[in-house]
Design a protein around this motif. Structure first.
Motif, PDB file in Angstrom:
ATOM      1  N   TRP A   1      34.665  11.302  16.327  1.00 15.96           N
ATOM      2  CA  TRP A   1      33.953  11.209  15.045  1.00 15.96           C
ATOM      3  C   TRP A   1      33.959   9.736  14.645  1.00 15.96           C
ATOM      4  CZ3 TRP A   1      36.278  11.734   9.637  1.00 15.96           C
ATOM      5  CH2 TRP A   1      35.259  11.670   8.671  1.00 15.96           C
ATOM      6  N   VAL A   2      32.789   9.234  14.238  1.00 15.09           N
ATOM      7  CA  VAL A   2      32.602   7.787  14.058  1.00 15.09           C
ATOM      8  C   VAL A   2      33.629   7.124  13.137  1.00 15.09           C
ATOM      9  CG1 VAL A   2      30.141   7.841  14.583  1.00 15.09           C
ATOM     10  CG2 VAL A   2      30.872   8.211  12.247  1.00 15.09           C
ATOM     11  N   SER A   3      34.151   7.871  12.187  1.00 12.54           N
ATOM     12  CA  SER A   3      35.036   7.236  11.204  1.00 12.54           C
ATOM     13  C   SER A   3      36.440   6.943  11.724  1.00 12.54           C
ATOM     14  CB  SER A   3      35.153   8.113   9.953  1.00 12.54           C
ATOM     15  OG  SER A   3      33.911   8.181   9.298  1.00 12.54           O
ATOM     16  N   TYR A   4      36.891   7.666  12.766  1.00 11.09           N
ATOM     17  CA  TYR A   4      38.288   7.464  13.207  1.00 11.09           C
ATOM     18  C   TYR A   4      38.586   6.007  13.576  1.00 11.09           C
ATOM     19  CZ  TYR A   4      38.534  12.626  13.740  1.00 11.09           C
ATOM     20  OH  TYR A   4      38.498  13.975  13.547  1.00 11.09           O
ATOM     21  N   PRO A   5      37.865   5.425  14.535  1.00  9.40           N
ATOM     22  CA  PRO A   5      38.250   4.061  14.922  1.00  9.40           C
ATOM     23  C   PRO A   5      38.051   3.054  13.796  1.00  9.40           C
ATOM     24  CG  PRO A   5      36.330   4.813  16.194  1.00  9.40           C
ATOM     25  CD  PRO A   5      36.798   5.976  15.382  1.00  9.40           C
TER      26      PRO A   5
ATOM     27  N   CYS B   1      42.532  -0.471   8.491  1.00 10.17           N
ATOM     28  CA  CYS B   1      43.970  -0.552   8.182  1.00 10.17           C
ATOM     29  C   CYS B   1      44.657  -1.658   8.976  1.00 10.17           C
ATOM     30  CB  CYS B   1      44.646   0.782   8.487  1.00 10.17           C
ATOM     31  SG  CYS B   1      44.064   2.123   7.452  1.00 10.17           S
ATOM     32  N   GLY B   2      43.891  -2.390   9.792  1.00 13.12           N
ATOM     33  CA  GLY B   2      44.461  -3.515  10.533  1.00 13.12           C
ATOM     34  C   GLY B   2      45.097  -3.116  11.851  1.00 13.12           C
ATOM     35  N   ALA B   3      45.036  -1.836  12.200  1.00 13.84           N
ATOM     36  CA  ALA B   3      45.654  -1.370  13.450  1.00 13.84           C
ATOM     37  C   ALA B   3      44.585  -1.293  14.551  1.00 13.84           C
ATOM     38  CB  ALA B   3      46.305  -0.013  13.226  1.00 13.84           C
ATOM     39  N   THR B   4      45.016  -0.858  15.733  1.00 12.04           N
ATOM     40  CA  THR B   4      44.136  -0.893  16.901  1.00 12.04           C
ATOM     41  C   THR B   4      43.841   0.511  17.409  1.00 12.04           C
ATOM     42  OG1 THR B   4      45.207  -2.953  17.508  1.00 12.04           O
ATOM     43  CG2 THR B   4      43.917  -1.881  19.231  1.00 12.04           C
ATOM     44  N   PRO B   5      42.551   0.900  17.431  1.00 13.80           N
ATOM     45  CA  PRO B   5      42.231   2.183  18.049  1.00 13.80           C
ATOM     46  C   PRO B   5      42.295   2.062  19.566  1.00 13.80           C
ATOM     47  CG  PRO B   5      40.243   1.181  17.082  1.00 13.80           C
ATOM     48  CD  PRO B   5      41.374   0.213  16.877  1.00 13.80           C
ATOM     49  N   VAL B   6      43.014   2.961  20.215  1.00 18.53           N
ATOM     50  CA  VAL B   6      43.063   2.987  21.681  1.00 18.53           C
ATOM     51  C   VAL B   6      42.187   4.163  22.115  1.00 18.53           C
ATOM     52  CG1 VAL B   6      44.551   3.313  23.695  1.00 18.53           C
ATOM     53  CG2 VAL B   6      45.358   1.967  21.738  1.00 18.53           C
ATOM     54  N   VAL B   7      40.982   3.816  22.565  1.00 14.57           N
ATOM     55  CA  VAL B   7      39.993   4.847  22.868  1.00 14.57           C
ATOM     56  C   VAL B   7      40.218   5.377  24.281  1.00 14.57           C
ATOM     57  CG1 VAL B   7      37.525   5.294  23.168  1.00 14.57           C
ATOM     58  CG2 VAL B   7      38.331   3.908  21.245  1.00 14.57           C
ATOM     59  N   VAL B   8      40.389   6.687  24.387  1.00 13.21           N
ATOM     60  CA  VAL B   8      40.621   7.316  25.694  1.00 13.21           C
ATOM     61  C   VAL B   8      39.435   8.227  25.993  1.00 13.21           C
ATOM     62  CG1 VAL B   8      42.163   8.780  27.043  1.00 13.21           C
ATOM     63  CG2 VAL B   8      43.115   7.275  25.292  1.00 13.21           C
TER      64      VAL B   8
END
Ligand code: PLP
Length: 400
Positions: free
Chosen positions: A125-129, A135-142
């Protein structure tokens, strides 16, 4: 120096909302456009829910409520969770928010620091990353695979976890694919998570009631009770009760997390709309016929759309287990040219050409992190869907 913050420059406007807006504008300019880009049920909110809102206004439920929601709505959420999913939850473990999105937002803002990682299976869902980035954190997309039903494999989860991983975001059934995780699939992921006590699970179950037999939806904490003290369930009435505009969702999780989320909420929107909270309580406590009726309609539409799209040259459409989306591959159409002379280099070009030449608005898979696909929302009348599928067929037949 930019006036805009670094945080806001890290994120994009929602591509699904942008495509819906584009379809709206084309329609306003006189074009015949079928919009299947938006993620909302086409049904009206049931009458008894609307009446409960009117009654709430009349009796003066027009003031601030507690930041985590009215006692009445929290009691209704707890009762519905026991009735529908066999899960017991205390009022202190519930926070009512302005839509499911705010529960997600509160939880991530309350827990993420720069350098933290959040595992986001794709397509997502587009909003997750973007909330993670905000929030300044890093999405790790799998990435997941169509042949796995777009479900995250336990090995892929294990490989993605690092000492910096704070959350896994699971969406069941999922947007944009409609993929559902059966109990066994959830248990396999829980087994991996059990070995990594620093990793929390955010289980977004907003489409839970929209699941089609033989697939059976199970809440994550019902399958993995041992992980309950590090799981946040995100849920709400938006999709199940056709209440997207009312803005009521909630988070269910352990009290220390909920206390932090309440702090965020008290310094942002204060509380979800008092009138909408009364309406949501009526939705959860009142007759549940709407759920069965809308599920039957969605199932009928799913079957029709999957059959029609899978028969289009160049498309291949898996059958989803829930929600109201299909996510066909357009791989067989790429590298070809449309009747109007547009080269289809990628899924975005496919959507652009389809919109211009046949007036059907879909969303490109690139927006959800897994190409080459398109997302079609079948939350539209049967006749509208039939016409849209006929246009897509004509478009695909015209490729050379
Ligand atoms: N989670 C998922 C997977 C969604 O698709 C959506 C809405 O599109 C939401 C959460 C947000 O729901 P709400 O409108 O209640 O904020």
């Amino acid at each position: 120096m930019s006036f805009l913050s670094e945080a806001v420059r890290r994120i994009n406007p929602s591509p699904t909302i942008a495509m819906t807006q584009r379809a709206r504008e084309l329609r306003a300019s006189g074009r015949d456009v079928i919009g299947l880009a938006a993620g909302e049920p086409d049904f009206d909110t049931p009458a008894h829910i609307r009446e409960a809102a009117a009654a709430a206004m009349d009796r003066g439920d027009t003031r601030y409520t507690a930041p985590d929601g009215t006692p009445a709505l929290k009691a209704a959420i707890a009762a519905a969770r026991a009735r529908d999913w066999g899960e017991t939850v205390a009022p202190a473990e519930i926070q009512v928010t302005a839509g499911g999105k705010q529960a997600l937002f509160n939880a991530l803002l309350a827990t993420l620091d720069p350098g933290d990682e959040v595992i986001v299976p794709a397509p997502y869902w587009v909003s997750y990353p973007d909330i993670v980035r905000l929030c300044g954190a890093t999405p790790v997309v799998v990435p997941t695979q169509a042949q796995d039903g777009f479900r995250l494999r336990p090995e892929a989860l294990a490989a993605a976890i690092t000492p910096r991983t704070k959350w896994l975001i699971l969406n069941n059934p999922g947007n944009p694919t409609g993929a559902g995780y059966a109990a066994q699939a959830l248990a396999a992921l829980a087994e991996v998570l059990a070995a990594h006590p620093q990793v929390w699970t955010l289980s977004d179950e907003i489409y839970g009631p929209i699941a089609f037999a033989p697939f059976e939806f199970r809440s994550f904490t019902a399958v993995a009770p041992a992980l309950r003290d590090r799981t946040l369930i995100v849920d709400g009435v938006s999709k199940a009760y056709a209440m997207t505009g009312w803005r009521i969702g909630w988070g269910i999780g352990p009290t220390p997390l909920l206390d932090a989320m309440r702090k965020v909420q008290s310094q942002s929107t204060t509380n979800a709309c008092s009138i909408s909270q009364a309406a949501a309580a009526a939705a959860l406590e009142g007759p549940q016929d709407f759920i069965g009726e809308s599920r039957a309609a969605f199932r009928r539409r799913r079957d029709a759309v999957v059959a029609a799209l899978d028969a289009c040259p160049g498309l291949s459409c898996p059958e989803p287990e829930g929600a109201f989306y299909v996510y066909p591959s357009v791989a067989g159409a790429l590298g070809r040219t449309s009747r109007g002379g547009r080269a289809l280099a990628d899924d975005a070009a496919f959507c652009e050409a389809l919109l211009e030449e046949e007036g059907v608005a879909l969303v490109a898979g690139s927006a959800f992190g897994l190409s080459p696909h398109v997302r079609l929302s079948y939350a539209a009348a049967d006749a509208v869907l039939a016409e849209a599928c006929a246009r897509i067929r004509r478009f695909c037949d015209g490729l050379s």
